[in-house]
Design an enzyme around this catalytic site. Sequence first.
Site, PDB file in Angstrom:
ATOM      1  N   CYS A 181      22.122 -16.213 -69.513  1.00 49.48           N
ATOM      2  CA  CYS A 181      21.324 -15.020 -69.220  1.00 49.48           C
ATOM      3  C   CYS A 181      22.179 -13.816 -68.844  1.00 49.48           C
ATOM      4  O   CYS A 181      21.977 -12.699 -69.335  1.00 49.48           O
ATOM      5  CB  CYS A 181      20.299 -15.317 -68.129  1.00 49.48           C
ATOM      6  N   HIS A 236      18.448 -16.277 -62.485  1.00 53.18           N
ATOM      7  CA  HIS A 236      18.134 -15.815 -63.841  1.00 53.18           C
ATOM      8  C   HIS A 236      18.019 -14.298 -63.862  1.00 53.18           C
ATOM      9  O   HIS A 236      17.624 -13.671 -62.868  1.00 53.18           O
ATOM     10  CB  HIS A 236      16.817 -16.444 -64.316  1.00 53.18           C
ATOM     11  N   GLU A 248      15.548 -12.188 -73.053  1.00 51.44           N
ATOM     12  CA  GLU A 248      16.268 -13.094 -72.164  1.00 51.44           C
ATOM     13  C   GLU A 248      16.947 -14.199 -72.946  1.00 51.44           C
ATOM     14  O   GLU A 248      16.565 -14.501 -74.081  1.00 51.44           O
ATOM     15  CB  GLU A 248      15.317 -13.717 -71.147  1.00 51.44           C
TER      16      GLU A 248
END
Length: 278
Positions: A181, A236, A248
């Site tokens: 990420c 994240h 993402e």
Amino acid sequence: MNLLSTTRRRLATAAATAALVGVSVAGALAAQAAGATGVVNTKGTPGPALTVRQQPTAASAAIGSPADGARVTITCQTYGQSVTGTYGTSTVWDRLKSGGYVSDAYVRTGSDGLVAPLCAGTTTPEQGTPSAKVKAVIAAAKSMTGKYPYSWGGGNAYGPTKGICCSPSGIDDRNTVGFDCSGLMEYAFYQGAKVRVSSTSRSQYADGPRVPISRLRAGDMVFWSDSTRSASRIHHVALYIGDGTIVEADRVSGPDIRVRAFSTSETGVMPYAVRPVS
């Protein structure tokens, strides 16, 4: 890419910033819950008194005038007419404990973001048209969708790379070329705007510049922690691209680099976004 040095850099950066960010976020949330104070700063030595308006617009009736240098108590903040003042151009207006509104462009609060709760009935302003740099960052992130798998520790400013060992669940990605990420964020911001961002989601959040999630707009990074929303538990990050969607990299069924719907009410979404470019 030197995998060993990258691993050490990621772990060291995360460890060094976690404690500091946890303290700063806790302090910011406490300040918002209790309101805030600021100091009037108009142009001049001293500058003129600052006009307090009945409503958050310069056309509204004047109901007060604190002097330059006066400390004011802010009970809540709202959005109103755009005003250019000592601290640039702002649509934020501060509701004073004594009554009425003053433009935040003339009040030193120690933050470029909101420092007090939103006033009841506040409507978040429209996002406006993203800048050319923001559009390029979004395009760079979207260009990777569906092309590579998720790879723990993978990706950097220049493109996909082999990952590292091992993920929290024990997956070894040393032979998997792709992005995690934060690696996708490094790539998008460098390729789109030649802006370097840090290599872990926690350090990206710590580095800022942060804006309240209520002011989210295209090109901002959004972050997830656990249900406590602690900065030290961030795991994240994704790029908000507008219209309630994000890009993402995540280890999911289907394409690991994807565009999906997003809501700020998702569990663990942090109270601030990060805006590297505007």
